[in-house]
Design a protein around this motif. Sequence first.
Motif, PDB file in Angstrom:
ATOM      1  N   LEU A 189       5.741  13.414 -13.533  1.00 37.48           N
ATOM      2  CA  LEU A 189       6.682  12.416 -13.020  1.00 37.48           C
ATOM      3  C   LEU A 189       8.133  12.774 -13.326  1.00 37.48           C
ATOM      4  O   LEU A 189       9.047  12.229 -12.716  1.00 37.48           O
ATOM      5  CB  LEU A 189       6.355  11.040 -13.617  1.00 37.48           C
ATOM      6  N   THR A 190       8.337  13.667 -14.303  1.00 33.90           N
ATOM      7  CA  THR A 190       9.711  14.092 -14.573  1.00 33.90           C
ATOM      8  C   THR A 190      10.279  14.932 -13.438  1.00 33.90           C
ATOM      9  O   THR A 190      11.493  15.085 -13.319  1.00 33.90           O
ATOM     10  CB  THR A 190       9.751  14.894 -15.879  1.00 33.90           C
ATOM     11  N   LEU A 191       9.387  15.458 -12.591  1.00 38.81           N
ATOM     12  CA  LEU A 191       9.828  16.222 -11.434  1.00 38.81           C
ATOM     13  C   LEU A 191       9.801  15.336 -10.199  1.00 38.81           C
ATOM     14  O   LEU A 191       9.144  14.291 -10.165  1.00 38.81           O
ATOM     15  CB  LEU A 191       8.913  17.442 -11.231  1.00 38.81           C
ATOM     16  N   VAL A 192      10.513  15.752  -9.187  1.00 35.67           N
ATOM     17  CA  VAL A 192      10.551  14.974  -7.946  1.00 35.67           C
ATOM     18  C   VAL A 192       9.188  14.966  -7.285  1.00 35.67           C
ATOM     19  O   VAL A 192       8.763  13.969  -6.683  1.00 35.67           O
ATOM     20  CB  VAL A 192      11.624  15.555  -7.007  1.00 35.67           C
TER      21      VAL A 192
ATOM     22  N   LEU B  18       3.781  12.769  -5.042  1.00 35.38           N
ATOM     23  CA  LEU B  18       2.339  12.973  -5.001  1.00 35.38           C
ATOM     24  C   LEU B  18       1.560  11.803  -5.579  1.00 35.38           C
ATOM     25  O   LEU B  18       0.446  11.520  -5.123  1.00 35.38           O
ATOM     26  CB  LEU B  18       1.983  14.252  -5.768  1.00 35.38           C
ATOM     27  N   LEU B  19       2.108  11.121  -6.571  1.00 33.95           N
ATOM     28  CA  LEU B  19       1.353  10.032  -7.199  1.00 33.95           C
ATOM     29  C   LEU B  19       1.033   8.905  -6.227  1.00 33.95           C
ATOM     30  O   LEU B  19      -0.127   8.495  -6.109  1.00 33.95           O
ATOM     31  CB  LEU B  19       2.112   9.514  -8.421  1.00 33.95           C
ATOM     32  N   PRO B  20       2.011   8.351  -5.485  1.00 34.53           N
ATOM     33  CA  PRO B  20       1.641   7.305  -4.514  1.00 34.53           C
ATOM     34  C   PRO B  20       0.783   7.837  -3.373  1.00 34.53           C
ATOM     35  O   PRO B  20      -0.115   7.135  -2.899  1.00 34.53           O
ATOM     36  CB  PRO B  20       2.995   6.782  -4.017  1.00 34.53           C
ATOM     37  N   LEU B  21       1.041   9.065  -2.938  1.00 33.50           N
ATOM     38  CA  LEU B  21       0.211   9.631  -1.865  1.00 33.50           C
ATOM     39  C   LEU B  21      -1.238   9.792  -2.312  1.00 33.50           C
ATOM     40  O   LEU B  21      -2.174   9.474  -1.570  1.00 33.50           O
ATOM     41  CB  LEU B  21       0.786  10.969  -1.417  1.00 33.50           C
ATOM     42  N   PHE B  22      -1.422  10.271  -3.529  1.00 30.37           N
ATOM     43  CA  PHE B  22      -2.780  10.421  -4.045  1.00 30.37           C
ATOM     44  C   PHE B  22      -3.464   9.067  -4.204  1.00 30.37           C
ATOM     45  O   PHE B  22      -4.658   8.919  -3.907  1.00 30.37           O
ATOM     46  CB  PHE B  22      -2.727  11.154  -5.387  1.00 30.37           C
ATOM     47  N   SER B  23      -2.726   8.068  -4.664  1.00 33.12           N
ATOM     48  CA  SER B  23      -3.315   6.734  -4.848  1.00 33.12           C
ATOM     49  C   SER B  23      -3.727   6.127  -3.513  1.00 33.12           C
ATOM     50  O   SER B  23      -4.833   5.597  -3.376  1.00 33.12           O
ATOM     51  CB  SER B  23      -2.312   5.829  -5.573  1.00 33.12           C
ATOM     52  N   PHE B  24      -2.832   6.209  -2.516  1.00 36.46           N
ATOM     53  CA  PHE B  24      -3.178   5.662  -1.208  1.00 36.46           C
ATOM     54  C   PHE B  24      -4.336   6.439  -0.582  1.00 36.46           C
ATOM     55  O   PHE B  24      -5.234   5.852   0.041  1.00 36.46           O
ATOM     56  CB  PHE B  24      -1.957   5.690  -0.293  1.00 36.46           C
ATOM     57  N   GLY B  25      -4.319   7.758  -0.721  1.00 39.05           N
ATOM     58  CA  GLY B  25      -5.409   8.548  -0.167  1.00 39.05           C
ATOM     59  C   GLY B  25      -6.742   8.211  -0.800  1.00 39.05           C
ATOM     60  O   GLY B  25      -7.762   8.088  -0.113  1.00 39.05           O
ATOM     61  N   LEU B  26      -6.754   8.029  -2.120  1.00 40.50           N
ATOM     62  CA  LEU B  26      -7.991   7.664  -2.805  1.00 40.50           C
ATOM     63  C   LEU B  26      -8.457   6.272  -2.401  1.00 40.50           C
ATOM     64  O   LEU B  26      -9.661   6.020  -2.237  1.00 40.50           O
ATOM     65  CB  LEU B  26      -7.763   7.733  -4.314  1.00 40.50           C
ATOM     66  N   PHE B  27      -7.496   5.360  -2.193  1.00 40.97           N
ATOM     67  CA  PHE B  27      -7.853   3.994  -1.792  1.00 40.97           C
ATOM     68  C   PHE B  27      -8.497   3.974  -0.404  1.00 40.97           C
ATOM     69  O   PHE B  27      -9.559   3.370  -0.208  1.00 40.97           O
ATOM     70  CB  PHE B  27      -6.601   3.124  -1.821  1.00 40.97           C
ATOM     71  N   PHE B  28      -7.874   4.653   0.555  1.00 38.65           N
ATOM     72  CA  PHE B  28      -8.439   4.663   1.901  1.00 38.65           C
ATOM     73  C   PHE B  28      -9.730   5.466   1.960  1.00 38.65           C
ATOM     74  O   PHE B  28     -10.630   5.142   2.754  1.00 38.65           O
ATOM     75  CB  PHE B  28      -7.412   5.230   2.876  1.00 38.65           C
ATOM     76  N   ALA B  29      -9.856   6.510   1.133  1.00 38.47           N
ATOM     77  CA  ALA B  29     -11.122   7.246   1.088  1.00 38.47           C
ATOM     78  C   ALA B  29     -12.239   6.371   0.546  1.00 38.47           C
ATOM     79  O   ALA B  29     -13.390   6.450   1.010  1.00 38.47           O
ATOM     80  CB  ALA B  29     -10.961   8.496   0.226  1.00 38.47           C
ATOM     81  N   ALA B  30     -11.923   5.511  -0.435  1.00 38.23           N
ATOM     82  CA  ALA B  30     -12.936   4.596  -0.960  1.00 38.23           C
ATOM     83  C   ALA B  30     -13.362   3.578   0.100  1.00 38.23           C
ATOM     84  O   ALA B  30     -14.552   3.258   0.233  1.00 38.23           O
ATOM     85  CB  ALA B  30     -12.403   3.889  -2.198  1.00 38.23           C
ATOM     86  N   ILE B  31     -12.403   3.057   0.876  1.00 37.50           N
ATOM     87  CA  ILE B  31     -12.745   2.121   1.957  1.00 37.50           C
ATOM     88  C   ILE B  31     -13.610   2.814   3.008  1.00 37.50           C
ATOM     89  O   ILE B  31     -14.631   2.280   3.467  1.00 37.50           O
ATOM     90  CB  ILE B  31     -11.468   1.545   2.579  1.00 37.50           C
ATOM     91  N   PHE B  32     -13.212   4.026   3.395  1.00 32.77           N
ATOM     92  CA  PHE B  32     -13.989   4.756   4.388  1.00 32.77           C
ATOM     93  C   PHE B  32     -15.375   5.101   3.851  1.00 32.77           C
ATOM     94  O   PHE B  32     -16.359   5.126   4.599  1.00 32.77           O
ATOM     95  CB  PHE B  32     -13.245   6.030   4.786  1.00 32.77           C
ATOM     96  N   GLY B  33     -15.457   5.364   2.544  1.00 33.98           N
ATOM     97  CA  GLY B  33     -16.765   5.615   1.948  1.00 33.98           C
ATOM     98  C   GLY B  33     -17.680   4.414   2.022  1.00 33.98           C
ATOM     99  O   GLY B  33     -18.892   4.553   2.234  1.00 33.98           O
ATOM    100  N   LYS B  34     -17.125   3.211   1.846  1.00 35.07           N
ATOM    101  CA  LYS B  34     -17.934   1.997   2.011  1.00 35.07           C
ATOM    102  C   LYS B  34     -18.475   1.890   3.431  1.00 35.07           C
ATOM    103  O   LYS B  34     -19.637   1.531   3.659  1.00 35.07           O
ATOM    104  CB  LYS B  34     -17.078   0.766   1.681  1.00 35.07           C
ATOM    105  N   ILE B  35     -17.621   2.198   4.404  1.00 35.25           N
ATOM    106  CA  ILE B  35     -18.051   2.156   5.808  1.00 35.25           C
ATOM    107  C   ILE B  35     -19.163   3.164   6.048  1.00 35.25           C
ATOM    108  O   ILE B  35     -20.149   2.879   6.747  1.00 35.25           O
ATOM    109  CB  ILE B  35     -16.841   2.420   6.725  1.00 35.25           C
ATOM    110  N   VAL B  36     -19.029   4.345   5.477  1.00 34.51           N
ATOM    111  CA  VAL B  36     -20.060   5.388   5.645  1.00 34.51           C
ATOM    112  C   VAL B  36     -21.393   4.929   5.057  1.00 34.51           C
ATOM    113  O   VAL B  36     -22.448   5.126   5.674  1.00 34.51           O
ATOM    114  CB  VAL B  36     -19.582   6.697   5.001  1.00 34.51           C
TER     115      VAL B  36
END
Length: 596
Positions: A334-337, A342-360
């Motif tokens: 986090l000390t770097l730009v 990457l932190l919010p992108l990774f969190s959102f990606g993991l969240f939507f992957a979990a939702i899509f996994g439920k659908i699967v």
Amino acid sequence: MNKSRYSFLFAGWLALTLALLPVLRAASFAEASEPTQEAPPAPPAPPAPAEPAPIVTPTEPVATPAAPAEAPAAEKTDAAAPADDKAVAPEEKKAEGELRELGATEEQPATPTKKKSTRSRSYGAGTRHSDGPPMGDHTVSAGSTQNEAVSVFGDTTVDGHVTDAAVSVFGNTTVNGSADDAAVSVFGTTTVNGHVKGEAIAVMGDVILGPDAVVDGQVVAVLGKVVRGPGSKIHGGTQQIGSFGPFGDFTGLRVWFTKCLLMGRPLAFDSRLMWAWYAAFGILAFYALIALIAPAGVQKCVDTLEQQPGSSLVAALLTMLLTPVAYLLLVLTLTLVIGFVLLPLFSFGLFFAAIFGKIVMLAWLGRRFTKLMGDGPLAHPVFGVLIGGVIMLLFYTVPIGGFVLYMLTGMLGLGVVVYTLILMFKASRPPKPAVVAAAPLAAASAVPLAGEAPPPVAAMLPPVISSATLPRAGFWIRLAAVVLDAILVGMMCGFLGSIWHGFGVFPFWFAVYCAAMWATKGTTIGGIICSLKVVRLDDRPLDWGVAVVRTLGGFLSLFVAGLGFIWVAFDDEKQSWHDKIAGTTIVRVPKGTPLL
């Protein structure tokens, strides 16, 4: 605005204090009551002057108030109870005097000091006098006096008199008699139709005042409303903090907490939980909409789960275990730009992957039924999601198993999505060019003599150690090599530990040994004895980075009860978990092939 904020903080602090007050008072009361029960009665030592005391008649309550005058101020509430007993039951005092005349002067003075606490707490169904946790309903009957009335996950009803507070947590508090302190309910309704000398408070609930209600303090409803009946009296004012109108009734949330959360299930069949069923069907409709928009992606993930269930399970476990590690690495950057990106992108990606996994997972479950009807319109993933969702909602009502199933399907669905993305990424990579091993120049220019057969090409070339040309090692031969290495490293640790204290840590030195041998020689001493070699699946050299990753992955395979090592016996590719992480495998080289 400041006034409402102050009122909100005051009400929350007061509710928390009153909820913890019984526990603190229980400890102090136990310490204060033990000396009075165990202290020997010193005054009855001279029995002769105490004999004329049988002049204990109902018309003479004047002699006894001298004892409460000497008692400390903290025991005023306890001293009030004997005075009431004298006024109510004079026959018992006569009987007591007769016993004294018969010679029972030594034992009888101790009976007033063995007064039990009037603190009553509830345990499940019914009421018991105990100092344990106040679980269940609690009722103070009419004509009786209690020190306090506290219920957790139950209702508190005061028809008599309470010298302290009447409190219920995840329950309703009803005061039809009187309470010298506050009447509080948390996640419940506070109903007053008697006299409350303190405050009437409801946190996430309503305060209902009947026609005979008298409240000396304030009436406060936090995230609820105040319903005041005609004839009720409030001397301290009324505050209604954070009411949401029609959404101010938290009865359904309290019922969900007691009937669903505490029983380990997301849903239950109860008319007060219709809001939870509406929310569940709304989420199911959203899942069906996603399946209708992206049917190809859902179908691809379902095919992955059906064709490679073992690899999907491994991917699910690795995703669950490595996600905290990934978050830790992102937090450290986090000390770097790049960390803030990457932190919010990774969190959102993991969240939507979990939702899509439920659908699967819902589509996979529904496909067990839709495939019986052929390849018609019902084969579309949206129908599988709807059918699987209805079945899953029914399973969610099973106690304990409901939440377990919810967590397992979410974890497995996330792993299937991640593994499908990995397979798609590998398929998108261009194929590797075929590597043709050139024969040595001398062998190529050699011309066989007349009458001699040309030597075979394979005899002139060294054996190619590759995962594509050599057989892969199974579980037992790997286990034999690991045992040999463990014996060797164990002897080294014992020797070093006897010389330098602290150098005998076996796991550390075994990891260092394996990483160094793999990075430099591609095998270990045990692997050389068993003719084993670690190779990469892409046939590139085994460097330090891959060796260290494989070593750390070995700890992961070990921590899960050694399942990562045992996985070799069931995997079609003969790979352990740390092999799959590092992209390696172990092959069996021909006898006589140099490994050093």
